[in-house]
Structures are given as C-alpha cells and as structure tokens.
Motif scaffolding. Structure first.
Motif, mmCIF file in Angstrom:
data_model
loop_
_atom_site.group_PDB
_atom_site.id
_atom_site.type_symbol
_atom_site.label_atom_id
_atom_site.label_comp_id
_atom_site.label_asym_id
_atom_site.label_seq_id
_atom_site.Cartn_x
_atom_site.Cartn_y
_atom_site.Cartn_z
ATOM 1 N N GLN A 77 -15.184 -8.710 10.554
ATOM 2 C CA GLN A 77 -13.998 -8.806 11.419
ATOM 3 C C GLN A 77 -14.339 -9.517 12.731
ATOM 4 O O GLN A 77 -13.628 -10.421 13.168
ATOM 5 N N SER A 113 -16.067 -13.582 5.844
ATOM 6 C CA SER A 113 -15.983 -12.618 4.746
ATOM 7 C C SER A 113 -17.295 -11.843 4.644
ATOM 8 O O SER A 113 -18.340 -12.277 5.161
ATOM 9 N N ALA A 164 -9.699 1.738 9.353
ATOM 10 C CA ALA A 164 -8.425 0.996 9.287
ATOM 11 C C ALA A 164 -7.890 0.702 10.688
ATOM 12 O O ALA A 164 -7.334 -0.377 10.923
ATOM 13 N N THR A 217 -5.967 -3.075 9.959
ATOM 14 C CA THR A 217 -5.332 -3.420 8.693
ATOM 15 C C THR A 217 -5.838 -2.511 7.575
ATOM 16 O O THR A 217 -6.950 -1.983 7.643
ATOM 17 N N ARG A 218 -4.982 -2.318 6.563
ATOM 18 C CA ARG A 218 -5.364 -1.545 5.371
ATOM 19 C C ARG A 218 -4.588 -2.096 4.172
ATOM 20 O O ARG A 218 -3.400 -2.379 4.278
ATOM 21 N N GLU A 219 -5.294 -2.218 3.069
ATOM 22 C CA GLU A 219 -4.668 -2.742 1.859
ATOM 23 C C GLU A 219 -3.831 -1.644 1.195
ATOM 24 O O GLU A 219 -4.230 -0.481 1.156
ATOM 25 N N ARG A 222 -1.495 -5.635 -1.015
ATOM 26 C CA ARG A 222 -1.161 -6.436 0.174
ATOM 27 C C ARG A 222 -1.807 -5.802 1.412
ATOM 28 O O ARG A 222 -2.010 -4.593 1.465
ATOM 29 N N ASP A 223 -2.066 -6.647 2.422
ATOM 30 C CA ASP A 223 -2.646 -6.141 3.665
ATOM 31 C C ASP A 223 -1.539 -5.741 4.622
ATOM 32 O O ASP A 223 -0.650 -6.544 4.914
ATOM 33 N N ALA A 283 -0.644 -4.244 8.491
ATOM 34 C CA ALA A 283 -1.122 -3.940 9.838
ATOM 35 C C ALA A 283 -0.962 -2.437 10.072
ATOM 36 O O ALA A 283 0.046 -1.846 9.671
ATOM 37 N N CYS A 315 4.680 0.561 4.611
ATOM 38 C CA CYS A 315 4.014 0.120 3.379
ATOM 39 C C CYS A 315 4.857 0.404 2.138
ATOM 40 O O CYS A 315 4.888 -0.418 1.211
ATOM 41 N N ASN A 341 5.009 -5.704 9.865
ATOM 42 C CA ASN A 341 4.603 -5.854 8.465
ATOM 43 C C ASN A 341 5.687 -6.531 7.636
ATOM 44 O O ASN A 341 5.389 -7.387 6.796
#
Ligand code: GLN
Length: 277
Positions: free
Chosen positions: A26, A31, A65, A70-72, A76-77, A79, A123, A153
């Motif tokens: 981050q 990556s 997170a 962010t969290r999947e 999808r990611d 915020a 989400c 989001n």
C-alpha cells in the motif's frame, strides 16, 4: 537506507508477514508480487516511516482493512473507514440468497425494489445493484458518516443505489419493496467479542443493540411486513445462536415460507420469510 526485504523482516517481529506485505504494498503503491521480486529495492526514508507507522498501528490492534482503507467483498473492492463495519465473508451468504430470491437471469428482477437496512459501507446494496441490474436498490443508514462511505462506494463502482438517512424504516418515504435485506447489530451488550480483535475498532452501533442482541432484529421483523409487497421477502443476517429466536419472531410477525440458511461452517446465520400473497 533500508530495503524492502529488511523492512518486511523487521515488521514480521510485530505483525504477521502477510499483513506486513499488504501494508508495504500500500505504501509503495505496488503489488505484493512486486515486493517479492524486489526485495533489494531501497525504500525512501518517508516510505519507511509511513510503513513503520502502519506496522505500529496494526500491532496496536487497528484492523488491516481500516489501515488499507479497503476490503474485498463479493469480488469487488469497497472503501471502508472506522465509520462502517468491515465487510465480512459470511455476509456474502446473505447476498447470494438475496440474488436467488430476486431471480438473477430471469425477468422477475425487472423493476424489483430492494431495500438494504443499516447499509454501512454499502457492500450489500452496491453488490445487489450490480448483480441485479434491472432492480432499483435503496440503502438506508442512520449514520451520515456511514452513508458517505456507501455513497463513495456506489459512485466508484458505478452502482445506481439510492441512499437515505434513516433510523431503520423511520426516514423512508412510504412504499413497498419486493425484498428487504439487513445485516443489523446483533451482538449482545457485554459479549466478550466486542472487546477483542477488529471489533474494538468498529462502530459500536453497527455491532450491538446495547441490549440482548435481538432488539434491532425484533424491530425489523415486526415492522417489515408493512414495507413489503404481498409475496415480498425479508432476509437478514444474525448471530450464531439466534436461529430459534428469529424463527419465532418471523412466525409471530406473519411471515410464511420461513427459511434458515447455514454458512460454510454449518451454522444458521441468515434467516428470512415471505409475506403471503
Ligand atoms: N458478524 C459480526 C461479528 O463479527 C457482527 C456483525 C453484526 O452485528 N451485524 O461479530
């Protein structure tokens, strides 16, 4: 001057290696695979300072997170901030069941109205809007700060979700829905989990009703029939030990076809029912 490999090795003394990689990736805007391939790459002093600050915060318990922002969820990611509950994998069960109810792939979803109560990060609402593009989804939350995260989001993921500041149903304009979903606070006050792990940093009002854990669920189940079309469904997440209690609540409120669904661990965590036609 410190290198990627050295910084990670030092961090591993404080936090799990996988978390250290996420945090350094981050900071460097790279990556995790890049990190592995560039263990000798030098870190600028500011990068190292930023990374060490994140490692300190993680070591003090802050959720990964929130540190990453962010969290999947459902591929999808999203915020996230401390204004919202961190999306959890078990909530994907609620989403999967909701998609089945509305009939993905069929014409039944056309113009279906969906309400997500206590939307938090958005989400659930955003995922449903994207997976069921013919529906219209409304997301309600009592917290303006949570709604701001949900709005962010919805915008980033191009999901056409209507956002409403509302204490459960109280702020909604009068209408009836085909499907109401909710992941409300259901942890009982005094539950030791509230004082452990990530939960210590999450919004307390998203976790507990400050009562027996069933207060929000009682209100939602009792009030939902007024907001559902004939044949409409209510589906919600609840605690591992609440299946019998919420089954009784659904029956008492006049729901038919009561369903209780097990998560991957075999525990009933999602319940719901249909308002008779
Ligand atoms: N499943 C969450 C937990 O970790 C609780 C979420 C909620 O109360 N809706 O306990």
């Amino acid at each position: 001057m410190s290198a990627v490999g050295e910084a990670l090795a030092a961090a591993r003394q404080r936090i799990p290696a996988a978390e250290a990689r996420l945090l350094l990736a981050q900071v460097l805007k790279r990556s995790a695979a890049w990190l592995e391939a560039h263990r000798e790459a030098a870190l600028a002093p500011l990068q190292l300072a930023s990374f060490n600050a994140l490692v300190e915060r993680r070591a003090a318990g802050e959720p990964v997170a929130y540190l990453l922002g962010t969290r999947e969820f459902y591929g999808r990611d999203f915020a996230v901030s401390p204004a919202v509950l961190i999306p959890r994998p078990e909530t994907e069960l609620l989403v999967e069941l909701a998609i089945v109810k509305v009939g993905a792939g069929g014409t039944a979803q056309r113009a279906a109205r969906i309400l997500d109560l206590g939307a938090g990060s958005g989400c659930i609402a955003v995922t449903l809007a994207l997976e069921l593009p013919l529906t219209r989804v409304t997301a309600a939350d009592v917290s303006p700060d949570a709604l701001a995260v949900a709005r962010d989001n919805a915008a980033r993921l191009s999901a056409p979700v209507e956002l409403v500041e509302s204490d459960w149903f109280a702020g909604l304009r009068e209408e009836r829905f085909d499907l109401i979903v909710a992941n409300p606070p259901y942890v009982a006050s005094g539950d030791p989990h509230l004082a452990q792990g990530d939960l210590r940093f999450e919004p307390i009002g998203a976790l507990t009703d400050h009562a027996d854990g069933l207060a929000a669920l009682r209100h939602i189940v009792a009030t939902a029939p007024h907001w559902l079309k004939p044949g409409g469904w209510l589906l919600f997440e609840h605690g591992y030990d609440q299946a019998a209690a919420v089954g009784d609540l659904l029956a008492a409120a006049g729901f038919a076809d009561i369903e209780q669904h097990r998560d991957l661990a075999g525990v009933v965590r999602v319940s719901g029912g249909r308002i008779p036609d």
